[in-house]
Write an enzyme that holds these catalytic residues in place. Structure first.
Site, mmCIF file in Angstrom:
data_model
loop_
_atom_site.group_PDB
_atom_site.id
_atom_site.type_symbol
_atom_site.label_atom_id
_atom_site.label_comp_id
_atom_site.label_asym_id
_atom_site.label_seq_id
_atom_site.Cartn_x
_atom_site.Cartn_y
_atom_site.Cartn_z
ATOM 1 N N SER A 199 0.843 -1.192 0.000
ATOM 2 C CA SER A 199 0.000 0.000 0.000
ATOM 3 C C SER A 199 0.878 1.242 0.000
ATOM 4 O O SER A 199 2.061 1.182 0.327
ATOM 5 C CB SER A 199 -0.899 0.016 1.235
ATOM 6 O OG SER A 199 -0.157 0.377 2.396
ATOM 7 N N ASP A 200 0.291 2.389 -0.343
ATOM 8 C CA ASP A 200 0.972 3.636 -0.056
ATOM 9 C C ASP A 200 0.837 3.885 1.447
ATOM 10 O O ASP A 200 0.065 3.225 2.145
ATOM 11 C CB ASP A 200 0.383 4.792 -0.871
ATOM 12 C CG ASP A 200 1.414 5.878 -1.157
ATOM 13 O OD1 ASP A 200 2.374 6.008 -0.377
ATOM 14 O OD2 ASP A 200 1.250 6.609 -2.150
ATOM 15 N N ALA A 201 1.600 4.832 1.966
ATOM 16 C CA ALA A 201 1.695 5.017 3.418
ATOM 17 C C ALA A 201 0.334 5.272 4.054
ATOM 18 O O ALA A 201 -0.380 6.195 3.651
ATOM 19 C CB ALA A 201 2.647 6.163 3.737
ATOM 20 N N PHE A 202 -0.021 4.429 5.009
ATOM 21 C CA PHE A 202 -1.232 4.552 5.817
ATOM 22 C C PHE A 202 -2.522 4.398 5.007
ATOM 23 O O PHE A 202 -3.600 4.697 5.516
ATOM 24 C CB PHE A 202 -1.267 5.900 6.574
ATOM 25 C CG PHE A 202 -0.065 6.142 7.440
ATOM 26 C CD1 PHE A 202 0.047 5.530 8.685
ATOM 27 C CD2 PHE A 202 0.963 6.964 7.010
ATOM 28 C CE1 PHE A 202 1.167 5.738 9.483
ATOM 29 C CE2 PHE A 202 2.083 7.183 7.803
ATOM 30 C CZ PHE A 202 2.180 6.568 9.045
ATOM 31 N N SER A 203 -2.447 3.936 3.753
ATOM 32 C CA SER A 203 -3.659 3.929 2.937
ATOM 33 C C SER A 203 -4.602 2.776 3.260
ATOM 34 O O SER A 203 -5.776 2.830 2.878
ATOM 35 C CB SER A 203 -3.312 3.928 1.440
ATOM 36 O OG SER A 203 -2.732 2.716 1.039
#
Length: 768
Positions: free
Chosen positions: A294-298
């Site tokens: 995932s992208d950060a915290f997504s």
């Protein structure tokens, strides 16, 4: 020797057992292998390891811990020790990475190594032009070399995995991350995506001195509403397949080992939980075998989207959609085990997600060579050959937009005023993604011009104006960047007056205007594309002096230079050109290097034209009709500069365009030939571009589409015949009427020339 002996002593019981049965080569450094392990060997090792792992340890491999920006410490160490982390990000430096790796290798139960990821975007120690600048070279061999150097430096410092390349198509220059991609065109974007994957990964995953690539942001991120970073994207089916997915498909075909999901909603479904993207397209249609992070915290962010009800639901939606690794939010770590106990997902699903992550760790040689040599990075950081390549890259990414009155090349004699807020700013030679480099290593434009002219010409400098962001980036706080001290009103007036006075007493003026590096990139979207601050006023006042004037445009996107295009004699776009940017641009200014860059984007006149791109459909009353003036009643709808545009100090002519066979059958290739001649006085490089148009079919087709390009170098007076081949891939498209890929019979136009407005034309027919 002690370094290697230590690793022999520290080999895990599992590694020793596998070595004894011939599953694991028993040597200290897997990076020295001549050939990669076979698929069968890798899969057997993964299967053996999975049998020994607990459910908790399997879930741990799906968790990427953010250990930088104050997120590390004892808690991170304890998570690693318990097998709760498969990867670490936001940390660099061999010593820091080795320290955490030792916890994983020596203190965790199964001694599984960590994989370290970082955003190595356009360099590590040696910084190259931003990706949009590199795309302006249209030189895929150069781009491969650039990313190979970036990989070599990052790998030497303990990094295994880069969150790059970004291959998002972007047709709205207000979007901040346009600087990180290859522009608006799927064909060019696909070619550059392949080149970057080859550069980062080398001939195979695990090649010495290379990194694992991560293709991002999957998919449609560049089509965000209004160019606003993170906002939703709504992309019709035909545009999705024909435009936005093409560079991703090319990267997958090139063997990229990982993909990253995007932040935004795609047609109302977050990309991180989008089964269509992660399963139907990536794995089923393209046969991708790597893993998706995932992208950060997504993963956690899907709650904010209103898609997931709570963290457990977010974890469920992501894992069942096909997301392997959770970046930084720890939503997987905290919720997947409960979902298995509730039988909402199975342990087999967890294993399926873990498998490609372990496969990549094996292919990268991390089990055999988990630690970095802490002395290596100092030996190669900013190596002379790396800086030489950075200078070449800066030269080739210059796009000469205008050159009248023989202003360029610049004479080496006489006085030169170098004016502008970006002329001597080392930090703005590179982008936000150059965090590992020391800005003091960057050669500014002023330094480069002085290096080139200082012995024969008087070179003086004035900043003139100051520019700042209206709303600061939160990255400034994360990176602990000190805010710029703003000038007082009195200082503003004094600096402005000094710049005007310097211009008046100088023979020639070079103005360096544009945007700060912090004005583009992530969270670098903006509502307009005007020159920020008082730069436009300064430009107009200096232009009114009627001195020979060269404008160097520094930016991460096309910006409004319409006034300059009418009043300034010479203009070049140089983007943010990197460590050796000042020297490289100076080489071009004085004519030691002939500019050869071409625009990878359509350059609009102003924000009111956005989005504008060349490959639009004809629709009613096209601009090819006689009497067509504009689609707007108050301004032109034509761009300032077309896609593919870029001038040279010499001239090129195209002639004798022909197809080998004027009629072919569906599926049969078409061979196109054209002659190109250097009709000027200088040796130069030209990018010959081939465009096609299918006149009719099951769906309307764009007025033109790039389907071939070649970069050639010709001496003055030289001539060369170029050959292009149009195969099934070049002639097919996704038909929204057929809901499938089609190769159709019909009539096709062909143009070849130096930009998307090429006039030299021929045609061919495809019959059933």
């Amino acid at each position: 020797m002690r370094f290697h002996r230590q690793k022999y002593r520290r080999r895990s019981p599992l590694a020793l057992m596998m070595a004894l049965v011939g599953m694991l080569p028993f040597h200290a450094n897997a990076q020295t292998k001549a050939t990669p392990p076979s698929d069968a060997q890798v899969q057997a090792r993964v299967s053996s390891l999975l049998k020994q792992m607990t459910l908790t340890e399997k879930i741990g491999q799906l968790n990427q811990l953010g250990a930088g920006f104050g997120m590390g410490g004892a808690q991170t160490d304890d998570t690693i020790r318990k097998g709760g982390a498969g990867s670490i990000l936001w940390v660099n430096g061999a010593e820091a990475l080795n320290r955490m790796q030792r916890i994983a290798i020596e203190k965790s139960r199964l001694h599984i190594p960590l994989i370290y990821g970082l955003d190595v975007i356009h360099g590590y120690n040696t910084i190259f032009p931003i990706p949009l600048g590199l795309a302006s070279s249209w030189d895929t061999n150069l781009i491969t070399q650039v990313q190979a150097v970036a990989a070599k430096e990052a790998r030497a410092d303990g990094i295994h995995w880069t969150f790059s390349p970004m291959v998002d198509i972007a047709r709205d220059p207000r979007w901040g991350r346009i600087m990180e991609g290859a522009g608006e065109d799927p064909y060019l974007g696909a070619a550059i995506a392949k080149a970057q994957v080859r550069g980062f990964q080398g001939p195979y995953i695990g090649a010495p001195d290379h990194l694992l690539a991560c293709v991002k942001h999957f998919a449609g991120y560049g089509a965000a509403d209004g160019g606003r970073d993170y906002d939703s994207s709504y992309i019709p089916e035909s545009q999705l397949w024909n435009v936005y997915l093409e560079p991703f498909r090319a990267a997958a075909e090139a063997g990229a080992g990982s993909f990253m999901s995007a932040y935004m909603d795609l047609n109302d479904v977050p990309a991180t939980g989008n089964r269509f993207l992660l399963q139907d397209v990536l794995r089923k249609a393209w046969g991708f075998k790597g893993f998706v992070v995932s992208d950060a915290f997504s993963v956690q962010g899907m709650i904010t989207h209103g898609f997931a009800a709570n963290p457990a639901d977010a974890a469920y939606r992501a894992i069942t959609a096909g997301l392997n690794m959770d970046m930084a939010s720890q939503t997987y770590l905290q919720n997947l085990e409960g979902l298995v106990k509730q039988k909402r997902i199975s342990e087999a699903q967890i294993e399926a997600a873990v498998r490609p992550i372990l496969e990549m760790k094996i292919r990268l040689g991390l089990f055999e060579h988990p630690y970095a040599d802490v002395t290596k990075i100092a030996k190669i950081a900013n190596a002379p050959e790396h800086r030489k390549l950075a200078r070449i890259a800066a030269q080739r990414t210059v796009v000469l937009l205008k050159n009248t009155k023989n202003i360029l090349p610049l004479s080496k004699e006489g006085s030169v005023a170098v004016i502008g807020p970006l002329a001597n700013s080392s930090a703005d030679m590179t982008s936000f993604w150059a965090g590992q480099a020391a800005y003091k290593e960057n050669v500014t434009f002023l330094q480069g011009i002085k290096n080139k002219l200082g012995a024969s010409a008087q070179v003086d400098y004035a900043q003139g104006v100051q520019i700042t962001r209206t709303i600061p980036s939160f990255f400034d706080a994360i990176m602990q960047r000190k805010p710029v001290e703003k000038w007082s009103k009195a200082q503003e007036e004094e600096e402005y007056a000094q710049a005007l006075e310097l211009a008046k007493r100088s023979d020639r003026v070079v103005m360096v205007l544009g945007e700060l590096a912090s004005m583009s990139g992530e969270l670098g979207s903006q509502s307009n594309i005007e020159l920020p601050g008082n730069q436009q006023r300064l430009l107009e006042d200096i232009a009114s002096l009627d001195k020979p004037l060269v404008l160097i445009v520094v930016s991460g996107r096309p910006i409004n230079i319409t006034w300059a295009s009418e009043h300034v004699s010479a203009i070049m776009a140089v983007w943010h050109p990197g460590t050796e940017g000042g020297n490289g641009i100076a080489d071009v200014l004085v004519g030691e290097i002939n500019p050869s860059g071409k625009l990878p984007v359509t350059w609009p006149r102003h924000a009111g034209q956005i989005p504008t791109y060349y490959a639009h459909n004809l629709t009613h009353q096209p601009e090819t009709d006689k009497g067509f003036t504009s689609r707007y009643w108050d301004d032109s709808s034509f761009p300032l500069y077309p896609f593919g545009y870029g001038l040279s100090y010499t001239t090129f002519t195209y002639s004798n365009l022909k197809v080998q066979k004027s009629t072919v059958k569906v599926g049969e290739p078409v061979t196109v030939q054209v002659d190109i001649a250097n009709t000027g006085r200088y040796v130069g490089a030209e990018v010959a571009q081939l465009y096609i148009h299918q006149r009719s079919g099951s769906a309307s087709r764009p007025v033109r589409q790039l389907k071939g390009f070649k970069r050639v170098i010709l001496k003055a007076g030289a001539k060369q015949t170029l050959t292009f081949k149009l195969g099934k891939d070049e002639l097919k498209y996704w038909s929204s009427a057929e809901r499938n890929w089609v190769n159709e019979a019909g009539s096709f136009d062909v143009w070849v020339g130096g930009d998307s407005n090429a006039k030299l034309h021929t045609e061919f027919k495809v019959v059933p």
